[in-house]
Design an enzyme around this catalytic site. Structure first.
Site, PDB file in Angstrom:
ATOM      1  N   SER A 175      18.089  -3.941   0.288  1.00 19.35           N
ATOM      2  CA  SER A 175      16.641  -4.096   0.425  1.00 19.35           C
ATOM      3  C   SER A 175      16.131  -3.006   1.349  1.00 19.35           C
ATOM      4  O   SER A 175      16.814  -2.612   2.298  1.00 19.35           O
ATOM      5  CB  SER A 175      16.334  -5.471   1.017  1.00 19.35           C
ATOM      6  OG  SER A 175      15.082  -5.457   1.662  1.00 19.35           O
TER       7      SER A 175
ATOM      8  N   GLU B  93      20.165  -8.576 -12.732  1.00 19.75           N
ATOM      9  CA  GLU B  93      18.746  -8.887 -12.953  1.00 19.75           C
ATOM     10  C   GLU B  93      18.122  -7.937 -13.981  1.00 19.75           C
ATOM     11  O   GLU B  93      17.324  -8.344 -14.823  1.00 19.75           O
ATOM     12  CB  GLU B  93      17.979  -8.789 -11.637  1.00 19.75           C
ATOM     13  CG  GLU B  93      18.318  -9.916 -10.677  1.00 19.75           C
ATOM     14  CD  GLU B  93      17.756  -9.668  -9.274  1.00 19.75           C
ATOM     15  OE1 GLU B  93      17.111 -10.559  -8.753  1.00 19.75           O
ATOM     16  OE2 GLU B  93      17.967  -8.580  -8.721  1.00 19.75           O
TER      17      GLU B  93
ATOM     18  N   LYS C  79      20.447  -7.758   3.232  1.00 15.78           N
ATOM     19  CA  LYS C  79      20.451  -8.101   1.818  1.00 15.78           C
ATOM     20  C   LYS C  79      21.399  -7.292   0.968  1.00 15.78           C
ATOM     21  O   LYS C  79      21.604  -6.100   1.166  1.00 15.78           O
ATOM     22  CB  LYS C  79      19.040  -7.923   1.249  1.00 15.78           C
ATOM     23  CG  LYS C  79      18.051  -8.897   1.832  1.00 15.78           C
ATOM     24  CD  LYS C  79      18.009 -10.182   1.064  1.00 15.78           C
ATOM     25  CE  LYS C  79      17.198  -9.935  -0.183  1.00 15.78           C
ATOM     26  NZ  LYS C  79      16.999 -11.104  -0.965  1.00 15.78           N
TER      27      LYS C  79
ATOM     28  N   HIS D 165      21.817 -29.344 -17.334  1.00 10.20           N
ATOM     29  CA  HIS D 165      20.527 -29.467 -16.618  1.00 10.20           C
ATOM     30  C   HIS D 165      20.616 -28.886 -15.208  1.00 10.20           C
ATOM     31  O   HIS D 165      19.916 -29.336 -14.308  1.00 10.20           O
ATOM     32  CB  HIS D 165      20.064 -30.924 -16.528  1.00 10.20           C
ATOM     33  CG  HIS D 165      20.188 -31.671 -17.806  1.00 10.20           C
ATOM     34  ND1 HIS D 165      19.187 -31.710 -18.736  1.00 10.20           N
ATOM     35  CD2 HIS D 165      21.224 -32.377 -18.327  1.00 10.20           C
ATOM     36  CE1 HIS D 165      19.587 -32.435 -19.773  1.00 10.20           C
ATOM     37  NE2 HIS D 165      20.820 -32.846 -19.559  1.00 10.20           N
TER      38      HIS D 165
END
Ligand code: ARG
Length: 462
Positions: free
Chosen positions: A280, A293, A286, A159
């Protein structure tokens, strides 16, 4: 046959409309089937000669022209024309233009309906082998990491809440197991599709005296299909392959999801190499896990491919229908995507650092060894439900008093159950917790090393 005229134009009074030609054409994507189309045609011509349906001399002429066409395509010298409809027509037309009437004999006892199934089966048989090779390479990489990180402890989650400490190696091997099932599935799919369709012709077979066993032997098929209608109608194997590919993608995607979370500042468990991340355009600080992804994102594509095939098939009347041409782009997309993702993921994981100190620190707190205490009490004869309750109360006490299990004195433990003895301090140590789970499938170092050595029997020493 005049160039530019369709091989099927006999009963037609008008030429095909330009936009219909474009609309029905698949040559721009099915051209990649050329090696299989030619291999199948060579086998077919050889069988036709063996059965005296065409002469040996004609067969030799056909085979040699097909081999030359193959060379020309490979050298980029072949001009594909949208008016040729599909790869079968393009090659047959070229054959006829090179050797004349004899070329027109190749299509005896054959239809594009059995020809296309042959091409796709040959294509997928080869691609499945390559995909299995890529999955195996990833498994080897993960076993290498499991060996290297055998001392690294991490918190296991359920969880997404800290659950119990495990070895990072155990985590890696979990994926080796998943990919092993993927390989099984791919192999089973590869074996099931390994059946010769040629001979089914359009749907009913042929009145010409063909020898299907001979063609099967030349093309290395261990079996021939048993029903000509089934043969041209069936694309089960395409759906089955894409399902197997979807599950590979799902496994990669879950792995990526963990890497994405773990590379956040909040976790800091891993650092993916600069070479496998991107920046970025606005925020200079970043470093984003875009490769992971995108693998997660591309999983959706492959699921889409699966649903496209299932939907394509569900309402088709028996037997062949042109709708089936729509299976190719979905199939190719699934093949290409799963191959790309497997390759890049294997490289990325090889260029990822695992922060053992951070992982250990995270495994330490958060009552991750509470279950060990409950099981310790079971060892003292307390029913598990009661021991669970006792330890639950200890956890509540710690939360109220801002303490961890490690900071409690024996006296404090004994307030909840007087039978606690001073070995409780060692019971909650990470090493003790992990290494006590030494049964088959457990996370103990001994159990993990045993599984590694079993894998090394399959994969060789890593
Ligand atoms: N391009 C077709 C396909 O992919 C080949 C078979 C065409 N057969 C036909 N009768 N039009 O399915």
């Amino acid at each position: 046959m005049a160039i530019g005229k369709k091989p099927w134009s006999g009963r037609f009074q008008k030429p095909t409309a330009g936009n219909v030609e474009k609309f029905t054409s698949s040559i721009h994507y099915d051209r990649r089937l050329y090696p299989y189309d030619i291999e199948g045609s060579i086998a077919h011509a050889t069988m036709l000669a063996g059965q005296k349906i065409i002469s040996k001399n004609e067969s030799a002429k056909i085979v040699s022209a097909l081999k030359n066409i193959l060379k020309d395509i490979e050298k980029g010298k072949f001009k594909f024309n949208p008016a040729d409809e599909d790869i079968h027509m393009a090659i047959e037309k070229e054959l006829i233009s090179r050797i004349g009437e004899t070329g027109g004999k190749l299509h005896s006892a054959r239809s594009r309906n059995d020809q296309i199934v042959l091409d796709v089966r040959l294509f997928l048989r080869a691609e499945i082998k390559m995909i299995i090779g890529l999955v195996n390479a990833l498994q080897r990489q993960l076993i290498k990491l499991a060996k290297r990180e055998i001392k690294t402890m991490m918190p296991g989650y359920t969880h997404m809440q800290k659950a119990q400490p495990v070895l990072l190696s155990h985590y890696f091997l979990a994926f080796v197991e998943m990919f092993a099932r993927d390989v099984q599935r791919l192999n089973e799919c590869g074996n099931r599709l390994n059946v010769l369709p040629l001979g089914a012709a359009a749907l009913a077979g042929t009145s010409l005296p063909i020898d299907r066993q001979r063609t099967a032997k030349i093309l290395n098929f261990p079996a021939v299909s048993n029903n000509s209608m089934d043969t041209v109608a069936d694309r089960d194997f395409v759906a089955e392959f894409i399902l197997a590919a979807s599950l590979v993608m799902m496994h990669l995607s879950r792995f990526c999801e963990d890497l994405i979370l773990w590379s956040s500042g909040e976790f800091g468990f891993v650092e993916i190499s600069d070479a496998y991340t991107t920046g970025s355009s606005i925020m200079p600080q970043k470093k984003n896990p875009d490769v992971a992804e995108l693998i997660r994102g591309k999983t959706a594509r492959v699921y889409g491919d699966l649903f496209a095939i299932l939907t394509l098939l569900k309402g088709l009347p028996m037997t062949y229908n042109r709708d089936l041409q729509e299976d190719k782009e979905r199939l190719f997309d699934a093949v290409d995507t799963v191959k790309d993702c497997l390759s890049i993921f294997t490289e990325m994981i090889d260029h990822t650092k695992f922060n053992a100190a951070k992982m250990r620190q995270a495994a330490q707190g958060g009552f991750s060894t509470a279950t060990d205490i409950a099981e310790y009490l079971v060892g003292k004869g307390i029913p598990f439900r009661r021991s669970h309750e006792i330890v639950g109360k200890i956890v509540a006490y710690c939360l109220q008093n801002k303490k961890e299990l490690e900071n409690l004195t024996l006296k404090e433990y004994q307030k909840f159950y007087e039978g606690f003895t001073d070995d409780i301090q060692s019971i909650i140590k990470l090493e003790r917790s992990v290494n006590s789970r030494k049964h088959t499938g457990g996370t103990a170092t001994t159990a993990v090393l045993k599984r590694i050595s079993e894998f090394e029997k399959i994969f060789g020493k890593i």
